[in-house]
Scaffold this active site. Structure first.
Site: not given
Ligand code: BGC
Length: 677
Positions: A237
């Site tokens: 993530d």
């Molecule tokens: C989120 C993800 C997301 C990523 C990219 C993170 O803060 O938890 O679900 O895909 O950001 O935007």
């Protein structure tokens, strides 16, 4: 495609990946492990010398993210609304549509779907996830993943794993026993990996039992890759590894891509760790090879396949978004059959409430899932359009035939939004007051909730005859709501999550102090309710919710008759049986019903929840039409996870199968016998 040709294709990709990995220098392999372009947070590093482009990504799961291009994408209803349709076909169509739009925007990895289990109604991302139930989650997510990947775009299952709250999401540790972890929280991931083969998985921010997933060789290498057979790649993530500095442990665990910038995979750390012999080149080749697979699966290494060929027609996407909203709206209460509105008697409608004319599709609104559509029909617009000037739309309830209040939440921080949980379970005080006051002014008051998670209703539910849960219904939401109000569409959505009376009734909040939520002083969140999550808890503890899992009303009625089961004995995990019933639409209008099958195995030696969802089908029937309907129940869905033997097992003994219209309402049942497996 036949099994043999799929296998040949896999072998072909495997050898192509091997050849490509052989051509890479050590330094190029290091570069591929992260994004080194500070201008873009959603691309991987290209290797120009070998024609490897950067893999372009976009967020989901409600549509193609606002940050992907200047083009505006279809804003679909929130994923919880998709689950409320209980319609696998609609989920496949939504996946296909988003995959198509991602591809048209030049993106080949969709960071969706999110399949974390709803453990607490306060989770700010409840609207993005699918259900409190692992079976419903996987049944809706599998077709979504297939749909996306059919377009030559990779799906990315997220967030692996036990990422069930936003409070302290980067630092907390989900403390879970092995059975619960597998039976509830890992189960959707396992099933989706095995059934739909997503090309990637995103790890989560949180730790599990004290370890970040990126250092958890057991969970990634052993469970995900070896036992489940996952051959895609794992990515982080965004900045999830910022607190870690050990490149070797991430490589050993099987992490292929660190996003959106290097932390553990900083070039100097990788070089030093490799020189010290902390990881071998073949370990490195494995994580790089896993990542390169998607370049062949998407075809982006081959200019011909990479051409912007049209895969279907995206002009139909808004009407698909509307259909999903219409099928996902859940009628929770309808005393005196106030809905559908009777046009002859309705001359004047009072329209009230903070969500009457709000557009939710704004950049970053709600977090990473934000989609900014080309237009968004609010409830006010939808109702105006549908009433065609024949009904007076006013704002004084005391002087109207009917009052409709658009209440609920929004995507502000502290409501339904990423990175913080909801501040309160209750509807904001001013809205509760508005409902009570309006109900005094006009007995025919309808509350429509626009929200992505269950809301406390104790102080106003009894005051109003009708409540409709509309979730975040997407860019065509206003039309979908108007169609349900005016009876053009008969609601058929069913709750994918229990609506508790009080917050303390729900499993994560029933413990003392902060241990079970949001965590103790050491940031440990103790999942003490074990496998009794969602309705499993309410049923087992005999707690009456406001509205149970699987519940949803219709403008018509259904009769369930003649239960048949094609097999009375289940002997192996590979078995399945077919439950059939006759179902009749006994009411006045066309309507769809979701027939739900729950299993109870309460005589076995192993502790089981009172009942668990094991099958469902949705069917549309005309008035007085009777149809025979079959629901397949897989033996593996009757199994439990044995934490001591570390595997799924069938427990010997009788299993009651209940067939009905919600987790708390069954009409027919039949007993079968399971043998140990
Ligand atoms: C989120 C993800 C997301 C990523 C990219 C993170 O803060 O938890 O679900 O895909 O950001 O935007």
């Amino acid at each position: 495609m036949s099994v043999t040709s799929t296998k040949n294709k896999d072998l072909d990709i495997h050898s192509k990946v091997e050849q490509l990995v052989r051509k890479l220098t050590l330094e190029e392999k290091f570069l591929l492990l992260s994004n080194h372009n500070e201008q873009s947070a959603f691309s991987s590093t290209p290797i120009g010398r070998l024609g490897i482009p950067s893999l372009e990504m976009t967020d989901g799961p409600l549509g193609v993210s606002w940050h992907s291009s200047n083009r505006r994408g279809t804003r679909f209803p929130a994923t919880i609304c998709l689950s409320a349709t209980w319609d696998r076909n609609l989920s496949q169509l939504m996946g296909e549509a988003i995959g198509r739009e991602a591809r048209e925007a030049g993106k080949r990895l969709l960071l969706a779907p999110g399949v974390n289990i709803h453990r607490t109604p306060l989770n700010g991302r409840t609207f993005e996830y699918m259900s409190e139930d692992p079976y419903l989650t996987k049944e809706i997510a599998i077709p979504y993943v297939r749909g996306v990947q059919k377009q030559g775009v990779g799906a990315c299952l997220k967030h692996f794993a036990a990422n069930n709250q936003e409070t302290n999401r980067r630092t907390s540790s989900s403390e879970i026993d092995e059975r619960t972890l597998h039976e509830i929280y890992l189960r959707p991931f396992k099933e989706i990996v095995q059934e739909a083969e997503p090309w990637s998985i995103m790890g989560s921010y949180n730790k599990i039992n004290g370890k970040y997933v990126y250092e958890n060789t057991h969970l990634l290498r052993r469970v995900l890759m070896k036992e489940w057979g996952f051959d895609g790649f794992v990515l982080t993530d965004w900045d999830a590894t910022e607190y870690m500095h050990d490149a070797a442990i991430c490589i050993k665990s099987g992490l292929s891509l660190e996003m959106p910038r290097p932390h553990c995979y900083r070039l100097e750390l990788l070089r030093a760790s490799f020189e010290k012999g902390e990881f071998t080149e073949s370990m490195l080749d494995d994580v790089v090879g896993r990542f390169l697979r998607i370049f062949f699966l998407t075809g982006i290494l081959t200019p011909k396949e990479n051409s912007d060929d049209k895969r279907g027609d995206s002009t139909q996407h808004p009407s698909l978004a509307r259909r999903i909203a219409e099928e996902g709206l859940v009628l929770l209460k309808n005393d005196r059959m106030l809905l559908p509105l009777r046009l002859q008697k309705t001359r004047r409608i009072a329209l009230l409430g903070p969500n009457l004319d709000v557009k939710f599709g704004r950049p970053q609104y709600g977090g990473s899932s934000a989609v900014v559509p080309p237009y968004e029909i609010t409830p006010l617009q939808g109702i105006r359009e549908r009433s065609e000037g024949n009904i007076d739309l006013v704002n004084d309830a005391s002087n109207a035939d009917i009052a409709v209040i658009f209440a609920g939440l929004n995507h502000d921080k502290g409501k339904d939004s990423e990175s913080e949980d909801r501040e309160s379970f209750d509807l904001p005080q001013d809205q509760a007051e508005l409902i009570k006051k309006t109900a005094q002014d006009n007995a025919d008051t309808i509350v429509i909730l626009i929200s992505g998670s269950p809301i406390g209703m104790e102080d106003w539910l009894r005051e109003v005859p009708t409540v409709l849960e509309a979730w975040y219904p997407g860019m065509e939401g206003g039309r979908a709501i108007a169609n349900v109000l005016f009876g053009d569409v008969n609601p058929s959505g069913k709750l994918p999550i229990t609506f508790p009376r009080r917050l303390r009734d729900s499993p994560a909040h029933s413990g003392k102090g902060n241990r079970t939520y949001p965590g103790d002083e050491n940031l440990k969140v103790h999942y003490e309710e074990g496998i009794n999550v969602g309705y499993r808890f309410f049923d087992t503890m005999s707690i009456e919710p406001n509205f149970p899992f699987g519940f949803g009303m219709s403008y018509t009625s259904f009769e369930y008759q003649k239960l048949r089961v094609d097999k009375k004995r289940i002997k192996s995990m590979k078995d399945h049986l077919v439950v059939s019933i006759d179902i009749t639409n006994s009411g006045p209008v066309n309507g769809s019903e979701v027939i739900q099958v729950y299993a109870s195995q309460n005589q076995s030696e192993v502790q089981r929840p009172l009942r668990e969802l094991v099958g469902f089908e949705k069917i549309m029937l005309r008035p007085r039409q009777t149809s025979s309907l079959s629901v397949t129940v897989q033996a593996k869905d009757l199994a439990y996870y044995d934490g001591e033997k570390h595997r799924w097992r069938l427990a010997a003994g009788e299993v009651e199968l209940h067939v009905g219209s919600s987790s708390r309402c069954d009409f027919l049942s039949e007993t079968i016998v399971c043998y140990e497996d």
